[in-house]
Scaffold this active site. Structure first.
Site, PDB file in Angstrom:
ATOM      1  NE  ARG A 123      -3.426   2.600   2.421  1.00  0.00           N
ATOM      2  CZ  ARG A 123      -3.546   3.393   3.479  1.00  0.00           C
ATOM      3  NH1 ARG A 123      -2.994   3.065   4.629  1.00  0.00           N
ATOM      4  NH2 ARG A 123      -4.218   4.513   3.387  1.00  0.00           N
ATOM      5  CE1 TYR A 166      -1.932   1.488  13.390  1.00  0.00           C
ATOM      6  CE2 TYR A 166      -3.761   2.822  12.611  1.00  0.00           C
ATOM      7  CZ  TYR A 166      -2.510   2.289  12.415  1.00  0.00           C
ATOM      8  OH  TYR A 166      -1.831   2.544  11.256  1.00  0.00           O
ATOM      9  CG  HIS A 201      -1.878   8.547   3.397  1.00  0.00           C
ATOM     10  ND1 HIS A 201      -2.041   7.179   3.470  1.00  0.00           N
ATOM     11  CD2 HIS A 201      -1.630   8.941   4.662  1.00  0.00           C
ATOM     12  CE1 HIS A 201      -1.882   6.775   4.723  1.00  0.00           C
ATOM     13  NE2 HIS A 201      -1.629   7.835   5.462  1.00  0.00           N
ATOM     14  CD  GLU A 240      -6.449   7.032   9.427  1.00  0.00           C
ATOM     15  OE1 GLU A 240      -5.808   8.040   9.773  1.00  0.00           O
ATOM     16  OE2 GLU A 240      -6.262   5.908   9.907  1.00  0.00           O
ATOM     17  CG  ASN A 284      -6.261   2.930   7.937  1.00  0.00           C
ATOM     18  OD1 ASN A 284      -6.174   2.023   7.102  1.00  0.00           O
ATOM     19  ND2 ASN A 284      -5.957   4.189   7.669  1.00  0.00           N
ATOM     20  CD  GLU A 296      -2.890   3.539   8.056  1.00  0.00           C
ATOM     21  OE1 GLU A 296      -2.860   3.873   9.260  1.00  0.00           O
ATOM     22  OE2 GLU A 296      -2.902   4.369   7.129  1.00  0.00           O
TER      23      GLU A 296
END
Ligand SMILES: *[C@@H]1O[C@H](CO)[C@@H](O)[C@H](O)[C@H]1NC(C)=O
Ligand SMILES: *[C@@H]1O[C@H](CO)[C@@H](O)[C@H](O)[C@H]1NC(C)=O
Ligand SMILES: *[C@@H]1O[C@H](CO)[C@@H](O)[C@H](O)[C@H]1NC(C)=O
Ligand SMILES: *[C@@H]1O[C@H](CO)[C@@H](O)[C@H](O)[C@H]1NC(C)=O
Length: 505
Positions: A113, A342, A159, A205, A340, A414
């Site tokens: 990516r 986390y 991005h 995002e 993404n 991500e």
């Protein structure tokens, strides 16, 4: 409902354990507790690692590239950025891309990516301002090098970093006019690279840009004065224009390119799961509301053509309206969703907007919490990120999207954790983190979620904005004391084993 799905989750994990211990017992010497089931993922599943242009390339003005908004922010606030002085070189990926493709190849990934720097291609953001040939060539070379080494690019068009001129001349994403410039930029990319790029994501995002930079005013020298009353509107305008940019690009791709180029296009959203702070109805509702304010903000328009009703109720006139034409264009405008992920948090009802801060949306009447009413954390604390490791949250986000949004194809673009430990090459905790999240991904697939790929963040140590390179996010360490030498960490070796050996060792 919740109970049932966690039970299913546990059962699935158990069945994977049984499957694996049968499959791989004999060879399982070194990594007893890690998953080793690459063969049980579909063969066309994309396993990769990621980066973004701004965070690794360096040499942004080489051959005529323009200035991006992040370069400007750092220039004006050098002291506030760790490693602000490394901006000019970053990790020299621009110069060393060939070497870096070999490092990716070593990992055994079938996809990478990457993102394209808008200002490297169009220095002032517009076609009228001229195309930078050397910028065009750089990405041609990088894409060709990847493909020659059996690695599919998954390309993010925007991005975070966009041309400073677009910010200065029209106010960036606050101005609907950006759609026209963004569309021209996308068309140039589809025309130039679309014969080889089969996975496009339009934007990364948008929620983070909206909430972080516009609602809370971080890294924004010109923030609207909404902090006193905590009644902000720019965040909603910015995200609105992101959505229209996304839909316009998808529309263009489908009309002019998709049939011949046969690629797919989607967008990347930030995700997390919210767990109620207590069993009180108001906290349960707060958790649901935060899922809607975070994920539904983008996904409701994408799948159903308009913002969630609860946002209309709570945000009122500050939430923009779509025209009927825009609604039609946005609805169904993604071939896949990329997330993404986390970590996750607890959600607690909070009626007083003056008690809402951090990264939370003032309008959601909820705060995100580290600990629940019993003082428990959601998972084990990662000593380096300070965040809590909660793979089940990834599973929950995947199930949430499947159930509410028509079971779309999903990429996890991500997932990762930092390692600012004394020896960044020894990152066992990262191996555990990645392994656990791949486990959760597999469990979701087994429960019918169409996950199509998984990408570790990041392939190489990346410049993480205010934190600079201090988090050492890469599978590859980049040694700034030794000519930016790339050195595979323990996690890189583990990932390689997982991807390349039949039983994953
Ligand atoms: C948006 O950009 C146009 C130029 O394209 C400018 O005329 C207009 O004033 C801008 N609007 C805002 C709200 O900044
Ligand atoms: C959106 O449309 C509604 C209903 O027509 C209207 O009441 C509201 O004021 C509009 N909001 C904005 C921001 O224009
Ligand atoms: C992942 O799953 C495997 C088998 O399914 C199990 O042995 C292992 O403990 C899990 N690893 C983590 C880190 O959760
Ligand atoms: C580079 O070396 C200096 C001095 O030896 C040390 O303080 C610093 O932590 C090192 N930096 C990195 C990124 O390894």
């Amino acid at each position: 409902m919740k109970m049932l799905s966690s039970l299913k989750f546990i059962l699935t994990i158990l069945s994977i354990v049984v499957l694996l211990s049968n499959l791989c017992q004999a060879q399982d010497v070194h990594h007893k507790k890690k998953p080793s089931f690459r063969p049980s993922f579909p063969s066309d599943f994309l396993f990769g690692a990621g980066s973004s242009a701004f965070q690794i390339e360096g040499d942004f003005h080489e051959g005529g590239g323009g200035t991006g908004v992040w370069e400007d922010r750092i220039d004006r606030n050098k002291a506030r950025f760790v490693d602000g002085d490394k901006f000019d070189t970053m990790i020299e990926h621009y110069k060393r891309y060939k070497e870096d493709v070999q490092h990716l190849k070593y990992l055994g990934v079938n996809s990478y990516r990457m993102s394209i720097s808008w200002s490297r291609i169009l220095p002032d953001g517009t076609l009228k301002g001229g195309i930078n040939k050397e910028g065009i060539n750089f990405y041609n070379n990088l894409i060709n090098e990847l493909l020659a080494n059996g690695i599919e690019p998954l390309v993010t068009i925007l991005h975070f970093d966009y041309p400073l001129a677009i910010q200065q001349n029209i106010g960036g994403f606050l101005n609907h006019t950006i759609v026209k410039y963004y569309k021209d930029y996308c068309e140039l990319l589809f025309k130039t690279y679309g014969d080889r790029v089969k996975h496009w994501t339009t934007t990364n995002e948008a929620q983070i840009v909206a909430i972080y930079t516009y609602m809370h005013g971080y890294d924004n020298d010109n923030a609207e004065p909404c902090q006193d009353l905590r009644i902000c509107s720019q965040a909603y305008t910015v995200l609105h224009n992101f959505l229209i940019c996304h839909a316009t690009a998808t529309h263009l791709y489908r009309q002019k390119f998709q049939e011949t180029q046969r690629g797919e296009i989607g967008l990347v959203i930030s995700s997390q799961s919210f767990v109620p702070y207590s069993s009180k109805a108001e906290d349960v509702a707060a958790a649901q509301r935060l899922m809607v304010f975070w994920l539904g903000w983008i996904l409701e328009p994408l799948f159903y053509g308009d913002y969630p009703q609860i946002m209309r109720n709570l945000v009122g006139n500050r939430l923009p309206n779509f025209t009927e034409k825009e609604k039609c264009m946005i609805k169904g405008s993604a071939d896949f969703i990329a997330i993404n992920y986390y970590s996750s948090q607890f959600a607690r009802y909070e009626s007083n907007r003056f008690k809402i801060g951090g990264f939370d949306n003032f309008d959601a009447l909820a705060t995100s919490e580290e600990f629940n009413v019993e003082g428990k954390s959601i998972g084990q604390k990662d000593q380096y990120s300070g965040r809590y490791v909660y793979p089940k949250g990834l599973y929950d986000v995947l199930m949430f999207i499947k159930e509410k949004y028509q079971n779309p194809n999903i990429y996890i673009t991500e997932n990762g954790t930092p390692s600012n430990n004394p020896n960044p090459l020894e990152d066992e905790h990262r191996i555990d983190y990645i392994a656990a999240h791949i486990n959760a991904t597999k469990a979701a697939i087994d429960n019918g979620v169409n996950v199509r790929g998984y990408f570790v963040w990041a392939a190489f140590d990346t410049f993480e904005f205010a934190a600079g390179y201090s988090g050492h996010w890469g599978l590859y360490h980049v040694d700034f004391n030794n000519s930016l030498k790339r050195i595979p960490k323990a996690s890189a070796k583990w990932y390689r084993n997982f991807l390349t050996s039949n039983c994953g060792h």
